[in-house]
Scaffold this motif. Structure first.
Motif, PDB file in Angstrom:
ATOM      1  N   UNK A 194       0.834  -1.202   0.000  1.00  0.00           N
ATOM      2  CA  UNK A 194       0.000   0.000   0.000  1.00  0.00           C
ATOM      3  C   UNK A 194       0.870   1.254   0.000  1.00  0.00           C
ATOM      4  N   UNK A 195       1.863   1.284   0.891  1.00  0.00           N
ATOM      5  CA  UNK A 195       2.720   2.469   1.005  1.00  0.00           C
ATOM      6  C   UNK A 195       3.481   2.716  -0.305  1.00  0.00           C
ATOM      7  N   UNK A 196       3.935   1.652  -0.941  1.00  0.00           N
ATOM      8  CA  UNK A 196       4.647   1.801  -2.219  1.00  0.00           C
ATOM      9  C   UNK A 196       3.729   2.421  -3.267  1.00  0.00           C
ATOM     10  N   UNK A 197       2.497   1.906  -3.380  1.00  0.00           N
ATOM     11  CA  UNK A 197       1.540   2.437  -4.357  1.00  0.00           C
ATOM     12  C   UNK A 197       1.179   3.878  -4.014  1.00  0.00           C
ATOM     13  N   UNK A 198       0.946   4.145  -2.735  1.00  0.00           N
ATOM     14  CA  UNK A 198       0.488   5.462  -2.311  1.00  0.00           C
ATOM     15  C   UNK A 198       1.583   6.527  -2.354  1.00  0.00           C
ATOM     16  N   UNK A 199       2.844   6.134  -2.166  1.00  0.00           N
ATOM     17  CA  UNK A 199       3.923   7.125  -2.137  1.00  0.00           C
ATOM     18  C   UNK A 199       4.848   7.065  -3.344  1.00  0.00           C
ATOM     19  N   UNK A 200       5.320   5.908  -3.693  1.00  0.00           N
ATOM     20  CA  UNK A 200       6.355   5.788  -4.717  1.00  0.00           C
ATOM     21  C   UNK A 200       5.840   6.022  -6.135  1.00  0.00           C
ATOM     22  N   UNK A 201       4.582   5.751  -6.370  1.00  0.00           N
ATOM     23  CA  UNK A 201       4.018   5.918  -7.710  1.00  0.00           C
ATOM     24  C   UNK A 201       3.613   7.354  -8.010  1.00  0.00           C
ATOM     25  N   UNK A 202       3.669   8.213  -7.022  1.00  0.00           N
ATOM     26  CA  UNK A 202       3.136   9.569  -7.212  1.00  0.00           C
ATOM     27  C   UNK A 202       3.901  10.374  -8.253  1.00  0.00           C
ATOM     28  N   UNK A 203       3.120  10.920  -9.142  1.00  0.00           N
ATOM     29  CA  UNK A 203       3.613  11.777 -10.214  1.00  0.00           C
ATOM     30  C   UNK A 203       2.415  12.604 -10.673  1.00  0.00           C
ATOM     31  N   UNK A 204       2.653  13.746 -11.239  1.00  0.00           N
ATOM     32  CA  UNK A 204       1.568  14.626 -11.686  1.00  0.00           C
ATOM     33  C   UNK A 204       0.648  13.927 -12.685  1.00  0.00           C
ATOM     34  N   UNK A 205       1.210  13.223 -13.651  1.00  0.00           N
ATOM     35  CA  UNK A 205       0.406  12.544 -14.679  1.00  0.00           C
ATOM     36  C   UNK A 205      -0.339  11.360 -14.074  1.00  0.00           C
ATOM     37  N   UNK A 206       0.347  10.572 -13.241  1.00  0.00           N
ATOM     38  CA  UNK A 206      -0.302   9.428 -12.590  1.00  0.00           C
ATOM     39  C   UNK A 206      -1.474   9.899 -11.740  1.00  0.00           C
ATOM     40  N   UNK A 207      -1.278  10.996 -11.028  1.00  0.00           N
ATOM     41  CA  UNK A 207      -2.360  11.531 -10.196  1.00  0.00           C
ATOM     42  C   UNK A 207      -3.575  11.897 -11.037  1.00  0.00           C
ATOM     43  N   UNK A 208      -3.353  12.551 -12.158  1.00  0.00           N
ATOM     44  CA  UNK A 208      -4.459  12.939 -13.033  1.00  0.00           C
ATOM     45  C   UNK A 208      -5.183  11.702 -13.570  1.00  0.00           C
ATOM     46  N   UNK A 209      -4.431  10.732 -14.069  1.00  0.00           N
ATOM     47  CA  UNK A 209      -5.024   9.531 -14.673  1.00  0.00           C
ATOM     48  C   UNK A 209      -5.797   8.729 -13.632  1.00  0.00           C
ATOM     49  N   UNK A 210      -5.162   8.452 -12.488  1.00  0.00           N
ATOM     50  CA  UNK A 210      -5.826   7.608 -11.493  1.00  0.00           C
ATOM     51  C   UNK A 210      -6.972   8.319 -10.789  1.00  0.00           C
ATOM     52  N   UNK A 211      -6.862   9.610 -10.585  1.00  0.00           N
ATOM     53  CA  UNK A 211      -7.989  10.344 -10.006  1.00  0.00           C
ATOM     54  C   UNK A 211      -9.180  10.309 -10.969  1.00  0.00           C
ATOM     55  N   UNK A 212      -8.912  10.360 -12.273  1.00  0.00           N
ATOM     56  CA  UNK A 212      -9.992  10.276 -13.263  1.00  0.00           C
ATOM     57  C   UNK A 212     -10.549   8.862 -13.345  1.00  0.00           C
ATOM     58  N   UNK A 213      -9.670   7.867 -13.349  1.00  0.00           N
ATOM     59  CA  UNK A 213     -10.091   6.467 -13.490  1.00  0.00           C
ATOM     60  C   UNK A 213     -10.919   5.991 -12.301  1.00  0.00           C
ATOM     61  N   UNK A 214     -10.657   6.516 -11.117  1.00  0.00           N
ATOM     62  CA  UNK A 214     -11.358   6.035  -9.928  1.00  0.00           C
ATOM     63  C   UNK A 214     -12.868   6.202 -10.060  1.00  0.00           C
ATOM     64  N   UNK A 215     -13.299   7.216 -10.813  1.00  0.00           N
ATOM     65  CA  UNK A 215     -14.734   7.475 -10.980  1.00  0.00           C
ATOM     66  C   UNK A 215     -15.428   6.416 -11.833  1.00  0.00           C
ATOM     67  N   UNK A 216     -14.660   5.619 -12.583  1.00  0.00           N
ATOM     68  CA  UNK A 216     -15.267   4.538 -13.373  1.00  0.00           C
ATOM     69  C   UNK A 216     -15.838   3.435 -12.485  1.00  0.00           C
ATOM     70  N   UNK A 217     -15.460   3.417 -11.222  1.00  0.00           N
ATOM     71  CA  UNK A 217     -16.022   2.460 -10.276  1.00  0.00           C
ATOM     72  C   UNK A 217     -17.060   3.076  -9.363  1.00  0.00           C
ATOM     73  N   UNK A 218     -17.352   4.343  -9.563  1.00  0.00           N
ATOM     74  CA  UNK A 218     -18.337   5.028  -8.730  1.00  0.00           C
ATOM     75  C   UNK A 218     -19.764   4.702  -9.135  1.00  0.00           C
TER      76      UNK A 218
END
Length: 184
Positions: A16-40
């Motif tokens: 969890x910590x690796x995914x939550x901290x190490x993967x962080x990048x401006x583009x990743x944040x935009x993509x994953x924040x957008x993708x999360x709504x596909x499960x809403x």
């Protein structure tokens, strides 16, 4: 047994910590924040309903199956969240990266992961070639929940199993006389 459980929880927190901290990048944040709504709820209910109501057979059947699986799969999600009130990672652990208005209800299992996997199975059952697109899309929804600090890996895995299992059961129990008909 408690040593094994303790080790598994430790490994889960590291992942969890690796995914939550190490993967962080401006583009990743935009993509994953957008993708999360596909499960809403908004997307999954709207998508399933639109396909069920406006697509020709057999796609409308898959839409109805997805909608029914989506509804049924959330019954155990609600019950498990009440019986096993696991705190969300951003509440339970310090220094977790999260975004605007993070959820504070219980974490286990992930409702977004459940929803994403419950709506893809009927379409994959109808056309297996779609699995190359739909499984990674649902997996990215699950990954986004960890990235956003809202769920542990086991929350997302449990949600994926609940959603896919409920949908597979819905498809397998679908009455054969309704296979070739649209409901509208």
């Amino acid at each position: 047994m408690t040593r094994l459980l303790s080790w598994l929880l430790h490994c889960e927190r590291q992942l969890f910590f690796w995914i939550n901290h190490r993967m962080h990048h401006r583009i990743t944040s935009f993509v994953l924040y957008s993708f999360t709504h596909l499960g809403g709820a908004t997307f999954t209910i709207a998508c399933s309903s639109l396909v069920a109501l406006f697509s020709p057979a057999p796609w409308s059947m898959a839409g109805w199956q997805a909608l029914i699986a989506l509804g049924i799969s959330h019954i155990p999600v609600v019950l498990i969240k009440k019986v096993y009130p696991r705190l969300r990672p951003h509440v339970a652990m310090p220094d977790i990266r999260t975004f605007r208005k993070p959820l504070v209800d219980h974490s286990f299992p992930s409702g977004h992961s459940t929803a994403a996997f419950s709506i893809i199975v009927p379409f994959i059952a109808l056309m297996p070639q779609l699995s190359w697109i739909l499984i990674p899309a649902a997996g990215i929804v699950a990954l986004s929940r960890m990235y956003l600090g809202l769920h542990y890996p086991s929350d997302c895995l449990a949600g994926a199993i609940l959603g896919a299992g409920t949908a597979a059961l819905t498809v397998s129990l679908w009455p054969s006389h309704l296979m070739d008909y649209s409901f509208v």
